[in-house]
Design an enzyme around this catalytic site. Structure first.
Site: not given
Ligand code: GL2
Length: 815
Positions: A364, A552-553, A558, A660, A664
């Protein structure tokens, strides 16, 4: 909204009211009228949870079981979603209305289980929803954290972390399963035994922990399938405690063992910064892996023991898929081998082949700091027997790596599991998997080309892409009721089961009456959000403004900072040029920063400081407003997405694996303002260049810039003291200091890291893109057309599609 073939849950509103009132009395021994809203919510949730549990038929089929191993499941509130899935939302709404408390008020009482950090955890929850909707036997395996990720409050502009005691008032969806508890062992030593030719090992001593499961029913759309999300809690395996200490009155010491064990399932780790190498995290990872696998093998043996006899374990991969969500469950491979070899007497090679056939892995992230590593000494001490398997697999891997492979030493240094005194979990995951996938086309390409390049060269067949998806039922059906109804009125309800049907909206894109209703729905969502924001922060937003959203985080890559720079630029331009009048816009932020991530926390403070300055300045506050919504969670996200006009997806190209929230927001009819990163690329392909705004460097350009080594960020500062330079100066000249001081550390970060995240580099192309997009908002007809077009093309991003692809290509299941 009703669904075909649904089991009859309530005959009508009267039947619902009767059952609801009975549930109130059975739980609280009080009548409905005597209860407060929370108690009413609790009774309603218990009623629905009971129905979901009853709808489950155990052992109903012989089809393959998928076990989705994830340390995070960000499930969000379940009530409203389950009413939709049962097809009884309208009946329940009417019944609640008649009883005198609107359903929305009860739904709002539900606590948000903070069992995840962000996208990765929410993805796992969307996958659970889609597996159940598609009739796949999908079992979630995770941790039941006593405290979720912290609850975020804002004080003096700063993020303050409070305990998230989400279980405080009980969680009506879960059932504790004492009879399914298993023991997980830590520490001790490995003892060799021998009997003639045969020898074997056992792990003796150490700490025995009881893993107790709590099951949450996962109700699929149409209620044809109910799966289980199993969350593990750690407890002492025996009631033993230090009796001497107890007798001498040292209760703290006597209870220490209990609290040490319970600590394993006490908290969720933030995944962003500096949290690696913590022994407690390793314990969490092993606990849920071992407990999950022990349970799987027990169930499998019971079901197939007779059928396969001696060949039982060789068939495991025909009936069971173990999917590992990121590297957190990477120990699944060696742990499965350990159980097979030590407890089931399977030989080493067979056990390895069985493990590989059974396990698959999703990566991820390409952020180096997120690729987990553990010091060998820590690992071996905690998991001595497991480590022996890792060591032997690593040895065999090195042995079998063809010596004629080009750059052999380099390949080994990149791919071995053990290196530099560390256990590298990504390599462990790849070596034990029959499938490795990324989460967007671009990300999978980066895995192949760089992050896991050496593995890809050796085994290209392992790699595949599975672009992420989202639950369209929750994020459009539940979250955006007015728009969802409009869509249902236009094209029927079929899109809830089959998101591709959203494409039928294309014929309405230009339809003036549909557009008018779309605007009304949007206005309603904006008012709902404005009210929420006002109650949470005191900030007043004018709903005729453009709602520009980044939620988002908080993370440097980002680039929330780039967004703030744009706002400051607008502020400065309005002040210095009386003819400059941007499209009136409310900039809305929400998200948490990891507790120890100082830079990200400073960016939050900066946003709140800018909000203080801008919102309080009558020279600008009819043109721009800023709001920071505290404590971002699934529930507040569901209020934000439907109210968004501009979706900010501005990570530097090559950094965000997928994203994601971009999906949404697009699905809810927001226009994306984004870089060519993650799944933005695929959004762009689907909606076309006219219905999205792309800016900034592309991945290749970022790579080239970094490789050339001749980018000097401070030249940009020196060359433009009027716009960009002014913003940077304002970080430290008191302009923003009123709330809680200047922002030296952000300025330093930009200069010392030479603008690692390319905030200055992409600044001009970003502000120009924003200007153009905001201007385009003025043409309401064209804008609405683009917005509806975004929804119409968003069916691809349903997690139903993603899960179908996983089922077909990785788990080998028909769905
Ligand atoms: C993440 C990625 O940063 C994000 O881009 C991705 O959409 C999601 C789901 O695949 O996974 N990886 C990660 O460690 N987090 C994410 O959101 N917390």
């Amino acid at each position: 909204m009703n669904t075909d073939n649904k089991p009859q849950v309530f005959k009508d509103a009267t039947d619902f009211k009767t059952q609801f009132c009975e549930e109130c009395e059975s739980i609280f021994s009080k009548t409905y009228d005597e209860l407060n809203d929370f108690e009413r919510y609790y009774a309603l949730a218990s009623l629905i949870a009971g129905k979901a549990r009853n709808a489950k038929v155990d052992g109903e089929n012989d089809e393959k079981q998928v076990y989705y191993f994830s340390l995070e499941f960000l499930i969000g509130p379940l009530l409203d979603n389950y009413l939709l899935n049962f097809g009884v939302r309208d009946i329940v709404k009417a019944g609640c209305e008649q009883l005198g408390t609107p359903l929305e008020e009860l739904v709002a009482c539900e606590a948000d289980p903070g069992l995840g950090n962000g996208g990765l955890g929410r993805l796992a929850a969307c996958f659970m929803d889609s597996m159940a909707a598609l009739g796949i036997n999908g079992n979630g395996n995770g941790m039941r954290y006593r405290y979720g990720l912290f609850r975020q409050e804002i004080e003096g502009g700063r993020q303050v972390e409070m305990v998230d005691n989400w279980l405080e008032h009980g969680f009506p969806w879960e059932t504790r399963k004492n009879e399914s508890a298993v023991v997980v062992q830590f520490g001790g030593q490995v003892v060799r035994h021998q009997d003639g030719e045969r020898f074997w090992f056992t792990q003796e001593g150490g700490e025995k922990v009881k893993a107790v499961p709590y099951d949450v029913p996962i109700l699929g759309y149409g209620a044809k399938k109910v799966n289980t999300l199993r969350l593990w809690s750690a407890e002492p395996a025996t009631e033993d405690f230090d009796l001497d200490a107890f007798n001498s009155g040292d209760y703290a010491k006597a209870m220490k063992f209990r609290s040490d064990v319970e600590a394993i399932s006490q908290i969720l780790y933030p995944n962003d910064a500096g949290e690696h190498g913590r022994v407690l995290r390793l314990k969490q990872e092993y606990l849920f892996v071992s407990a999950g696998l022990q349970t799987i093998l027990r169930t499998y043996e019971k079901k197939f023991g007779k059928r396969y006899g001696e060949k039982l374990w060789e068939h495991l991969g025909d009936h069971v898929s173990v999917h590992t969500n990121d590297t957190h469950p990477a120990m699944c491979g060696p742990e499965l081998m350990r159980i097979l070899v030590d407890e089931k007497r399977v030989d080493f090679d067979t056990a390895f082949n069985v493990a590989r056939k059974t396990i698959s892995y999703t990566n991820h992230t390409v952020m180096p700091e997120a690729l987990e590593k553990w010091p060998i000494e820590v690992f071996r001490h905690l998991l001595p027997r497991l480590y022996m398997f890792i060591e032997e697999i690593d040895r065999r891997y090195r042995d079998t790596l063809p010596h004629d492979v080009e750059g052999w030493a380099n390949v080994l240094s990149k791919t071995a599991i053990l290196w530099d005194g560390q256990v590298r979990m990504a390599n462990l995951s790849v070596i034990f998997a029959h499938s490795v996938n990324g989460v967007s086309e671009l990300h999978t390409g980066i895995l192949k080309a760089s992050t896991l390049h050496e593995f890809y060269e050796l085994r290209p067949d392992l790699f595949n892409n599975k672009t992420n998806g989202i639950s369209h039922r929750r994020f459009l059906g539940n979250a955006n009721p007015k728009y969802a109804k409009l869509i249902c009125d236009a094209i029927g309800e079929g899109w809830l089961a089959d998101a591709n049907q959203l494409s039928q909206l294309e014929k309405y894109e230009d339809d003036p009456s549909f557009q008018e209703e779309f605007e009304k729905a949007r206005r309603w969502s904006k008012e709902r959000l404005a009210k929420y924001i006002f109650e949470a922060t005191g900030t007043q937003l004018d709903t005729s403004m453009v709602f520009d959203v980044q939620v988002k985080r908080f993370h440097a890559y980002k680039r929330q900072l780039l967004n703030v720079f744009k706002i400051l630029d607008l502020y400065n331009r309005i002040l210095s040029d009386s003819s400059f009048s941007p499209r009136p816009t409310a900039f809305i932020f929400s998200g948490k920063a990891a507790q120890s991530y100082t830079f990200a926390k400073e960016v939050i403070r900066l946003i709140n400081s800018v909000a203080e300055v801008v919102n309080g300045d009558p020279r600008v506050n009819d043109k721009i407003r800023v709001a920071f919504v505290p404590n971002f969670a699934v529930s507040s996200a569901q209020l934000i997405y439907p109210a968004t006009d501009i979706s900010e997806q501005i990570s530097w190209a090559g950094s965000e694996a997928s994203g994601t929230s971009n999906m949404k927001l697009m699905m809810n009819g927001a226009i994306t303002l984004g870089t060519y990163d993650g799944a933005n690329v695929e959004i762009c392909d689907l909606v076309g260049q006219d219905n999205i705004k792309i800016f900034g460097l592309r991945t290749e350009e970022v790579d080239a810039l970094r490789a050339a080594g001749n980018y000097w960020a401070w030249d940009l500062y020196n060359n433009d003291r009027i716009r960009l330079g002014r913003i940077i100066d304002e970080l430290t000249d008191g302009t923003l200091a009123h709330l809680s001081g200047n922002f030296e550390s952000i300025r330093d970060e930009l200069s010392i890291s030479n603008d690692h995240d390319l905030v200055l580099k992409d600044f001009y192309s970003y502000v120009d893109a924003w200007d153009e997009l905001a201007q385009a908002y003025g043409d309401r007809r064209a804008w609405n057309k683009a917005a509806i077009h975004n929804t119409a093309r968003s069916g691809y991003f349903s997690s139903d599609r993603t899960i179908r692809e996983y089922a077909r290509d990785i788990w080998h299941i028909d769905a």
